[in-house]
Design a protein around this motif. Structure first.
Motif: not given
Length: 363
Positions: A325-330
């Motif tokens: 999820g952190h990667r998607v938001a980046s």
């Protein structure tokens, strides 16, 4: 033609200083010239010579200066709002100027490039991670979820509803659709409906409650999009964003469906993992540190809840989904607003299904 203007007199080269043409008497102000009807006659060489001298003059005409004024207007007003038509802007958008996704319009018909597309063409990465401040908010929200789960289901509703609201708003902004009040409201209402269904049906019927709510909201999204008067491509894009936002917001209700001890362990592990991921380390090292820190937090919190050493597996699994999820938001040059919505909510939301499944398997 030369750059030097002709400074002589045109009278010496005017072959038409002859008797006026008398064939047309309809308008007294018109006087033609003899030889006009005979371009191939004796006057033709003189006419060509006349043109040769008259075409030597050059100057800046109105047409030459006009595009410069239009270019300035295009720079001032030709921005394309994310997800909207050319030249439209949204009042009330509080993002800094550097968050604009599109460059100015051009007169030559060149296509606009997003910052992410320009970065790819220049060999740069379009990934910008949220950073420490959004990670701190995620950790705070995760600790609230962890502590509220230990108190009871109704106490858990408070941080859970906040998580679902931020998830709905963040997903639309991450996809370049803002403002999207109807879509955000629809996704958030789906999350609230899932929460109510879970409270009524109980944890033993949690899968049916979540999947049933999700199916109803997908159908409702389809019906609403069919009534839209937008272009087919825009309707399809809006439909996908609405369905995905509603699905994520509803899936976040998995914290309410999971075992309370599993929620306590998993949410605490996500909080630790996101903070570790925000440390100034190389990406591979940061991921390893995050997973190890989450496993350690799972063991520590699991010892207080009865999970014991099995909390390490639950913590590591929740952390792995949180990093996704952190990667998607980046992705794709996200703005500051995306970082403080999707960047805060998506790590916790993505971990909810794992907390539900592993919590039941390990309990």
């Amino acid at each position: 033609m030369t750059d030097q203007p002709y400074e002589g007199s045109y009278d010496a080269y005017d072959p038409y200083q002859q008797q006026p043409y008398q064939g047309y008497q309809g308008h007294q102000g018109y006087q033609g010239y003899q030889g006009y009807d005979d371009p191939q006659g004796a006057q033709a060489p003189q006419y060509e010579q006349y043109q040769q001298y008259t075409q030597q003059w050059q100057g800046q005409t109105w047409e030459a200066a006009q595009p410069q004024g239009h270019a300035g207007a295009a720079v001032d007003h030709g921005y394309e709002a994310p997800g909207g038509p050319v030249g439209t802007t949204t009042q009330g958008d509080e993002e800094p100027d550097e968050d604009s996704d599109y460059g100015p319009a051009t007169l030559a018909g060149d296509s606009r490039l997003t910052d992410a597309q320009r970065a790819r063409e220049e060999g740069r990465s379009p990934i910008i991670e949220p950073g420490m401040q959004p990670a701190g908010l995620t950790a705070l929200l995760g600790l609230l979820v962890s502590g509220a789960a230990a108190v009871g289901s109704y106490a858990l509703l408070v941080p859970l509803v906040a998580l679902q609201a931020v998830t709905a708003a963040g997903w639309f902004r991450l996809n370049g659709m803002w403002p999207a009040r109807q879509g955000i409201a629809l996704a958030f209402l789906g999350a609230l409906a899932a929460d109510v269904a879970l409270l009524v049906a109980g944890r033993e019927n949690a899968p049916a409650a979540i999947l049933g709510t999700l199916g109803v909201w997908v159908l409702l999204s389809l019906v609403l999009q069919l009534r839209s008067h937008a272009d087919p491509d825009e309707r399809m894009y809006g439909l996908m964003a609405t369905v995905a936002s509603a699905a994520l917001s509803i899936v976040a209700a998995g914290y309410l469906a999971a075992e309370p001890d599993a929620v306590t362990v998993g949410a605490a592990a996500v909080a630790v993992a996101v903070l570790a991921r925000a440390l100034p380390l190389p990406t591979p090292a940061s991921i390893v540190v995050s997973l190890l820190a989450a496993a350690g937090a799972g063991i520590a919190v699991g010892g207080m809840t009865g999970f014991g050493a099995k909390g390490a597996l639950l913590g590591a699994g929740a952390a792995a989904c949180a990093l996704i999820g952190h990667r998607v938001a980046s992705y794709d040059y996200p703005s500051r607003f995306v970082h403080f919505t999707a960047g805060v909510a998506l790590p916790l939301t993505a971990a909810a299904p794992v907390v539900f499944v592993l919590g039941r398997a390990l309990a």
